[in-house]
Write a protein that holds these residues in place. Structure first.
Motif, PDB file in Angstrom:
ATOM      1  N   LYS A  14       0.831  -1.209   0.000  1.00  0.00           N
ATOM      2  CA  LYS A  14       0.000   0.000   0.000  1.00  0.00           C
ATOM      3  C   LYS A  14       0.863   1.256   0.000  1.00  0.00           C
ATOM      4  O   LYS A  14       0.558   2.226  -0.691  1.00  0.00           O
ATOM      5  N   LYS A  15       1.940   1.221   0.765  1.00  0.00           N
ATOM      6  CA  LYS A  15       2.839   2.383   0.803  1.00  0.00           C
ATOM      7  C   LYS A  15       3.483   2.607  -0.555  1.00  0.00           C
ATOM      8  O   LYS A  15       3.582   3.744  -1.019  1.00  0.00           O
ATOM      9  N   ARG A  16       3.917   1.522  -1.185  1.00  0.00           N
ATOM     10  CA  ARG A  16       4.509   1.661  -2.524  1.00  0.00           C
ATOM     11  C   ARG A  16       3.475   2.188  -3.507  1.00  0.00           C
ATOM     12  O   ARG A  16       3.779   3.030  -4.354  1.00  0.00           O
ATOM     13  N   PHE A  17       2.229   1.692  -3.399  1.00  0.00           N
ATOM     14  CA  PHE A  17       1.172   2.163  -4.295  1.00  0.00           C
ATOM     15  C   PHE A  17       0.941   3.661  -4.098  1.00  0.00           C
ATOM     16  O   PHE A  17       0.811   4.408  -5.058  1.00  0.00           O
ATOM     17  N   LEU A  18       0.898   4.096  -2.842  1.00  0.00           N
ATOM     18  CA  LEU A  18       0.693   5.518  -2.565  1.00  0.00           C
ATOM     19  C   LEU A  18       1.868   6.358  -3.047  1.00  0.00           C
ATOM     20  O   LEU A  18       1.683   7.439  -3.607  1.00  0.00           O
ATOM     21  N   TYR A  19       3.084   5.863  -2.856  1.00  0.00           N
ATOM     22  CA  TYR A  19       4.267   6.618  -3.280  1.00  0.00           C
ATOM     23  C   TYR A  19       4.307   6.760  -4.803  1.00  0.00           C
ATOM     24  O   TYR A  19       4.382   7.872  -5.336  1.00  0.00           O
ATOM     25  N   PHE A  20       4.264   5.635  -5.507  1.00  0.00           N
ATOM     26  CA  PHE A  20       4.332   5.690  -6.971  1.00  0.00           C
ATOM     27  C   PHE A  20       3.032   6.230  -7.565  1.00  0.00           C
ATOM     28  O   PHE A  20       3.032   6.865  -8.613  1.00  0.00           O
ATOM     29  N   GLY A  21       1.944   5.987  -6.864  1.00  0.00           N
ATOM     30  CA  GLY A  21       0.676   6.548  -7.286  1.00  0.00           C
ATOM     31  C   GLY A  21       0.675   8.061  -7.210  1.00  0.00           C
ATOM     32  O   GLY A  21       0.074   8.741  -8.040  1.00  0.00           O
ATOM     33  N   THR A  22       1.372   8.604  -6.220  1.00  0.00           N
ATOM     34  CA  THR A  22       1.473  10.056  -6.089  1.00  0.00           C
ATOM     35  C   THR A  22       2.221  10.654  -7.278  1.00  0.00           C
ATOM     36  O   THR A  22       1.811  11.679  -7.827  1.00  0.00           O
ATOM     37  N   ILE A  23       3.287   9.996  -7.679  1.00  0.00           N
ATOM     38  CA  ILE A  23       4.030  10.461  -8.857  1.00  0.00           C
ATOM     39  C   ILE A  23       3.127  10.427 -10.087  1.00  0.00           C
ATOM     40  O   ILE A  23       3.029  11.411 -10.830  1.00  0.00           O
ATOM     41  N   ASN A  24       2.454   9.304 -10.284  1.00  0.00           N
ATOM     42  CA  ASN A  24       1.544   9.153 -11.423  1.00  0.00           C
ATOM     43  C   ASN A  24       0.391  10.153 -11.315  1.00  0.00           C
ATOM     44  O   ASN A  24      -0.005  10.769 -12.303  1.00  0.00           O
ATOM     45  N   PHE A  25      -0.120  10.334 -10.109  1.00  0.00           N
ATOM     46  CA  PHE A  25      -1.218  11.265  -9.855  1.00  0.00           C
ATOM     47  C   PHE A  25      -0.845  12.694 -10.246  1.00  0.00           C
ATOM     48  O   PHE A  25      -1.621  13.396 -10.889  1.00  0.00           O
ATOM     49  N   ILE A  26       0.327  13.127  -9.842  1.00  0.00           N
ATOM     50  CA  ILE A  26       0.751  14.505 -10.140  1.00  0.00           C
ATOM     51  C   ILE A  26       0.794  14.735 -11.649  1.00  0.00           C
ATOM     52  O   ILE A  26       0.245  15.716 -12.155  1.00  0.00           O
ATOM     53  N   ILE A  27       1.419  13.826 -12.349  1.00  0.00           N
ATOM     54  CA  ILE A  27       1.526  13.966 -13.804  1.00  0.00           C
ATOM     55  C   ILE A  27       0.144  13.905 -14.448  1.00  0.00           C
ATOM     56  O   ILE A  27      -0.220  14.767 -15.256  1.00  0.00           O
ATOM     57  N   TYR A  60       3.310   0.450 -11.505  1.00  0.00           N
ATOM     58  CA  TYR A  60       2.598  -0.430 -10.581  1.00  0.00           C
ATOM     59  C   TYR A  60       3.035  -1.878 -10.735  1.00  0.00           C
ATOM     60  O   TYR A  60       3.201  -2.595  -9.752  1.00  0.00           O
ATOM     61  N   ARG A  61       3.250  -2.297 -11.963  1.00  0.00           N
ATOM     62  CA  ARG A  61       3.669  -3.684 -12.201  1.00  0.00           C
ATOM     63  C   ARG A  61       5.034  -3.939 -11.587  1.00  0.00           C
ATOM     64  O   ARG A  61       5.218  -4.902 -10.848  1.00  0.00           O
ATOM     65  N   LYS A  62       5.989  -3.075 -11.882  1.00  0.00           N
ATOM     66  CA  LYS A  62       7.370  -3.295 -11.435  1.00  0.00           C
ATOM     67  C   LYS A  62       7.594  -2.906  -9.980  1.00  0.00           C
ATOM     68  O   LYS A  62       8.213  -3.653  -9.220  1.00  0.00           O
ATOM     69  N   LYS A  63       7.123  -1.728  -9.604  1.00  0.00           N
ATOM     70  CA  LYS A  63       7.493  -1.155  -8.308  1.00  0.00           C
ATOM     71  C   LYS A  63       6.520  -1.481  -7.179  1.00  0.00           C
ATOM     72  O   LYS A  63       6.928  -1.606  -6.037  1.00  0.00           O
ATOM     73  N   VAL A  64       5.235  -1.607  -7.481  1.00  0.00           N
ATOM     74  CA  VAL A  64       4.259  -1.841  -6.412  1.00  0.00           C
ATOM     75  C   VAL A  64       4.007  -3.329  -6.218  1.00  0.00           C
ATOM     76  O   VAL A  64       4.196  -3.868  -5.138  1.00  0.00           O
ATOM     77  N   PHE A  65       3.584  -3.996  -7.270  1.00  0.00           N
ATOM     78  CA  PHE A  65       3.226  -5.411  -7.159  1.00  0.00           C
ATOM     79  C   PHE A  65       4.386  -6.336  -7.503  1.00  0.00           C
ATOM     80  O   PHE A  65       4.273  -7.541  -7.379  1.00  0.00           O
TER      81      PHE A  65
END
Length: 132
Positions: A14-27, A60-65
């Protein structure tokens, strides 16, 4: 002990999803907000969701899951999830804009938390089928 490790893995995922999701979210949000200023909602949300799809699948594929190998079926499921999120995003922005007569840029921010939850659980349970 196994349950504790499972909880740590879930929390970490979940933390990885939020971290990388934040990057994706901003863009993605910058693209969406900019396009909403001068284009129709369906177009702005489609381009934004396409941006999200391109960046998100890899992150998400590489870094989160942490999925190293994937199949065409995985890509198709991710695209279908992305299309579903686009439709939800587009319809929700239009609904909130029409119902409450708010600016579509403001409406877009209200929709984001729901899209994030749907995206995480959709990826975890349907697309990448994490073992946790």
């Amino acid at each position: 002990m196994r349950n504790l490790l499972l909880l740590i893995k879930i929390d970490s995922e979940k933390k990885r999803f939020l971290y990388f999701g934040t990057i994706n979210f901003i863009i993605t949000t910058l693209v969406l907000q900019f396009l909403l200023l001068f284009s129709e909602t369906y177009f702005a949300t489609f381009i934004s969701q396409t941006t999200n799809l391109i960046i998100g699948f890899s992150l998400y594929r590489k870094k989160v899951f942490q999925i190293k190998k994937y199949t065409l079926k995985t890509i198709i499921k991710y695209i279908l999830l992305s299309l579903s999120l686009w439709i939800i995003n587009w319809c929700s922005i239009n609904y909130l804009t029409n119902l409450f007569i708010v600016n579509k840029n403001i409406a877009a921010f209200f929709v984001i938390p729901f899209l994030v939850m749907i995206s995480f659980f959709g990826q975890k349970k349907l697309v990448f089928k994490s073992k946790s």
